[in-house]
Design an enzyme around this catalytic site. Structure first.
Site, PDB file in Angstrom:
ATOM      1  N   ASP A 163       8.900 -15.441 -18.588  1.00 16.17           N
ATOM      2  CA  ASP A 163       9.954 -14.433 -18.585  1.00 16.17           C
ATOM      3  C   ASP A 163       9.735 -13.581 -19.829  1.00 16.17           C
ATOM      4  O   ASP A 163      10.175 -13.945 -20.927  1.00 16.17           O
ATOM      5  CB  ASP A 163      11.320 -15.129 -18.606  1.00 16.17           C
ATOM      6  CG  ASP A 163      12.477 -14.148 -18.665  1.00 16.17           C
ATOM      7  OD1 ASP A 163      12.240 -12.952 -18.908  1.00 16.17           O
ATOM      8  OD2 ASP A 163      13.631 -14.594 -18.478  1.00 16.17           O
ATOM      9  N   TYR A 201      18.492   4.595   2.141  1.00  8.96           N
ATOM     10  CA  TYR A 201      18.475   3.164   2.461  1.00  8.96           C
ATOM     11  C   TYR A 201      17.055   2.788   2.847  1.00  8.96           C
ATOM     12  O   TYR A 201      16.456   3.420   3.700  1.00  8.96           O
ATOM     13  CB  TYR A 201      19.432   2.856   3.619  1.00  8.96           C
ATOM     14  CG  TYR A 201      20.467   1.833   3.197  1.00  8.96           C
ATOM     15  CD1 TYR A 201      20.067   0.539   2.874  1.00  8.96           C
ATOM     16  CD2 TYR A 201      21.804   2.170   3.089  1.00  8.96           C
ATOM     17  CE1 TYR A 201      21.007  -0.390   2.436  1.00  8.96           C
ATOM     18  CE2 TYR A 201      22.738   1.239   2.657  1.00  8.96           C
ATOM     19  CZ  TYR A 201      22.335  -0.029   2.333  1.00  8.96           C
ATOM     20  OH  TYR A 201      23.255  -0.947   1.900  1.00  8.96           O
ATOM     21  N   ARG A 209      17.447   0.034 -16.187  1.00  6.90           N
ATOM     22  CA  ARG A 209      17.731  -1.386 -15.947  1.00  6.90           C
ATOM     23  C   ARG A 209      17.121  -1.776 -14.616  1.00  6.90           C
ATOM     24  O   ARG A 209      17.458  -1.235 -13.577  1.00  6.90           O
ATOM     25  CB  ARG A 209      19.241  -1.644 -15.891  1.00  6.90           C
ATOM     26  CG  ARG A 209      20.043  -0.902 -16.918  1.00  6.90           C
ATOM     27  CD  ARG A 209      21.441  -1.446 -17.023  1.00  6.90           C
ATOM     28  NE  ARG A 209      21.397  -2.671 -17.783  1.00  6.90           N
ATOM     29  CZ  ARG A 209      21.343  -2.725 -19.107  1.00  6.90           C
ATOM     30  NH1 ARG A 209      21.340  -1.619 -19.824  1.00  6.90           N
ATOM     31  NH2 ARG A 209      21.276  -3.873 -19.721  1.00  6.90           N
ATOM     32  N   LYS A 240      14.219  -3.190 -21.841  1.00  7.54           N
ATOM     33  CA  LYS A 240      14.272  -3.603 -23.253  1.00  7.54           C
ATOM     34  C   LYS A 240      13.130  -2.892 -23.991  1.00  7.54           C
ATOM     35  O   LYS A 240      13.126  -1.676 -24.015  1.00  7.54           O
ATOM     36  CB  LYS A 240      14.241  -5.124 -23.325  1.00  7.54           C
ATOM     37  CG  LYS A 240      15.510  -5.691 -22.660  1.00  7.54           C
ATOM     38  CD  LYS A 240      15.561  -7.192 -22.569  1.00  7.54           C
ATOM     39  CE  LYS A 240      16.803  -7.596 -21.781  1.00  7.54           C
ATOM     40  NZ  LYS A 240      16.860  -9.032 -21.518  1.00  7.54           N
ATOM     41  N   GLU A 248      15.845  -0.789   3.249  1.00  4.55           N
ATOM     42  CA  GLU A 248      15.686  -2.243   3.389  1.00  4.55           C
ATOM     43  C   GLU A 248      14.312  -2.576   3.948  1.00  4.55           C
ATOM     44  O   GLU A 248      13.860  -1.949   4.912  1.00  4.55           O
ATOM     45  CB  GLU A 248      16.760  -2.810   4.323  1.00  4.55           C
ATOM     46  CG  GLU A 248      18.084  -3.027   3.614  1.00  4.55           C
ATOM     47  CD  GLU A 248      19.154  -3.574   4.541  1.00  4.55           C
ATOM     48  OE1 GLU A 248      19.906  -4.446   4.114  1.00  4.55           O
ATOM     49  OE2 GLU A 248      19.216  -3.118   5.687  1.00  4.55           O
ATOM     50  N   THR A 259      12.247  -7.745 -17.374  1.00 10.29           N
ATOM     51  CA  THR A 259      13.165  -6.624 -17.229  1.00 10.29           C
ATOM     52  C   THR A 259      12.396  -5.389 -17.674  1.00 10.29           C
ATOM     53  O   THR A 259      11.369  -5.478 -18.355  1.00 10.29           O
ATOM     54  CB  THR A 259      14.417  -6.781 -18.115  1.00 10.29           C
ATOM     55  OG1 THR A 259      14.006  -6.945 -19.466  1.00 10.29           O
ATOM     56  CG2 THR A 259      15.238  -7.990 -17.692  1.00 10.29           C
TER      57      THR A 259
HETATM   58  C1  LIG Z   1      17.589  -9.827 -20.706  1.00 10.58           C
HETATM   59  C2  LIG Z   1      16.962 -11.053 -20.191  1.00 10.58           C
HETATM   60  C3  LIG Z   1      17.157 -11.481 -18.864  1.00 10.58           C
HETATM   61  C4  LIG Z   1      18.172 -10.889 -17.912  1.00 10.58           C
HETATM   62  O1  LIG Z   1      18.208  -9.588 -17.724  1.00 10.58           O
HETATM   63  P1  LIG Z   1      19.477  -8.840 -17.089  1.00 10.58           P
HETATM   64  O2  LIG Z   1      18.847  -7.565 -16.653  1.00 10.58           O
HETATM   65  O3  LIG Z   1      20.466  -8.701 -18.183  1.00 10.58           O
HETATM   66  O4  LIG Z   1      19.978  -9.657 -15.957  1.00 10.58           O
HETATM   67  C5  LIG Z   1      16.462 -12.602 -18.446  1.00 10.58           C
HETATM   68  N1  LIG Z   1      15.642 -13.269 -19.270  1.00 10.58           N
HETATM   69  C6  LIG Z   1      15.449 -12.903 -20.551  1.00 10.58           C
HETATM   70  C7  LIG Z   1      14.518 -13.691 -21.417  1.00 10.58           C
HETATM   71  C8  LIG Z   1      16.100 -11.789 -21.057  1.00 10.58           C
HETATM   72  O5  LIG Z   1      15.922 -11.441 -22.324  1.00 10.58           O
END
Ligand SMILES: *Cc1c(COP(=O)(O)O)cnc(C)c1O
Length: 390
Positions: free
Chosen positions: A196, A46, A231, A225, A48, A222
């Site tokens: 993003d 933990y 994740r 990908k 925090e 993220t």
């Molecule tokens: C995949 C994605 C997210 C969200 O990711 P999660 O881990 O699935 O919550 C946000 N914005 C974009 C552009 C994405 O492709």
């Protein structure tokens, strides 16, 4: 494992992953080292708070893990730690976007984001997401003819609506985003620039897609990908008088979550280390090459590629073609029955429903990790064409 029921399922999922051709654009295969870090004892801790300021004792080692992760995140994208800060605790992309919005925007503020059906993400202000309930989406999309971003049209919307934030970076846009022009759109409204780059982060890290940092106030990505990690999500913020990094840290913890997942942070650190290696640059280049070959081969066979092609790891195919072809759902079901995994996807200005849209989305990040090259893409495209025609 002692738990045979769960073990059997884990083994079955591994076998499934090995058996199929995986063209899901948002997926990838992590290394054995990333898996090892995810399954490590740091899951027990933990922690925090943030390194050096935790609420429990015993954090001398996980503090180092978190600091190493942050250091690697900044370094990978060529960022000066005096100019950029990074938060590595967010559990995934969606909560990371919410954390940024809560840090930067008052409730009810206007977020100019791409609509879901044009290639935006749920968290860019869609009504089904809290981002569309707590804030007001000013939607934008693509030009109907070119299916590309129309920066002049965006400028008109921004000047008329005066959004508080412009969100850019998408889930299904296959072409390069002109960050400079997007920044000009945001500036016309005095809007905060939030990038993003969830989908393209690995391409940016690999040097095959322009980096957005020069134009951004905040950048979220993220890590699972094209970046090929576990994740998780990273939130970068520019260090200036606004002290956004303090607000973002507070928005993540205690604003949105409690203890960080230290095993996940360790695994992100491993993935960031891998992405900094020369091999990853080769990987990113191969991803784009493979995607272009897959798209071009399908186009030659007569399938309509949305936005007329791709510069990235993904693209959309209009399989419906105004009723001359096959619906997106039928296409993805048929491909799945034959060992090719894709997702159905709306195409811009889709006349069909999201549950059975006009297209499919294809990506090559996962298959490229497995060593696939151009010749494999041609074979896959030929197989897809044959199946969809049957
Ligand atoms: C995949 C994605 C997210 C969200 O990711 P999660 O881990 O699935 O919550 C946000 N914005 C974009 C552009 C994405 O492709």
């Amino acid at each position: 494992m002692k738990d045979k029921k769960v073990e059997k399922l884990i083994v079955a999922e591994k076998a499934r992953q090995k058996k199929v051709v995986n063209l899901i654009a948002s997926e990838n295969y992590v290394s054995a080292d990333v898996l090892k870090a995810l399954g490590s004892e740091s899951v027990n801790k933990y922690a925090e708070g943030y390194a050096g300021a935790r609420y429990y004792g015993g954090n001398e080692v996980v503090d180092q893990i978190e600091n190493l992760c942050k250091e690697r995140a900044l370094k990978l994208f060529g960022l000066d730690p005096k100019v950029w800060a990074v938060n590595v605790q967010s559990l995934s992309g969606s909560p990371a976007n919410v954390a940024v919005y809560t840090a930067v925007l008052p409730l009810g503020a206007k977020i100019m984001g791409m609509s879901l059906d044009q290639g935006g993400h749920l968290t860019h202000g869609h009504k089904a997401s809290v981002t569309g309930k707590w804030w007001k989406q000013i939607p934008y999309g693509l030009d109907k003819d070119s299916e590309l971003l129309d920066y002049d049209e965006l400028l008109k919307i921004a000047m008329l609506e005066k959004p508080d934030m412009l969100v850019m970076g998408y889930t299904a846009y296959s072409k390069i985003i002109d960050w400079h022009k997007m920044k000009m759109v945001a500036d016309s409204a005095g809007a905060h620039v939030h990038v993003d780059m969830s989908h393209i982060a690995g391409l940016v890290a690999g040097g095959v897609y322009p980096s957005p940092f020069e134009y951004a106030d905040t950048v979220m990505t993220t890590t699972h990908k094209t970046l090929r990690g576990p994740r998780s999500a990273l939130i970068f913020s520019r260090i200036d008088d606004r002290k956004l990094y303090e607000k973002i840290d507070k928005a993540v913890f205690p604003g949105m979550q409690g203890g960080p997942h230290m095993n996940q942070i360790a695994a992100v650190a491993v993935a960031l280390g891998e992405a900094a290696k020369p091999d990853f640059k080769k990987y990113a280049k191969q991803v784009v090459k493979n995607t272009k070959v897959l798209a071009n081969t399908l186009a030659k066979k007569g399938w309509r590629i949305v936005s007329k092609g791709t510069d990235t790891h993904l693209f959309l195919v209009d399989t419906w073609m105004n009723g001359k072809g096959i619906s997106g759902k039928a296409a993805s079901d048929l491909l799945e029955q034959n060992g090719i995994i894709v997702n159905k996807n709306t195409i811009p200005f889709d006349v069909r429903s999201p549950m059975d849209p006009s297209g499919i989305r294809l990506g090559t990040a996962a298959e490229t990790t497995r060593g696939k090259k151009e010749k494999d893409m041609i074979k896959t495209a030929e197989k897809i064409d044959k199946l969809l025609r049957s």
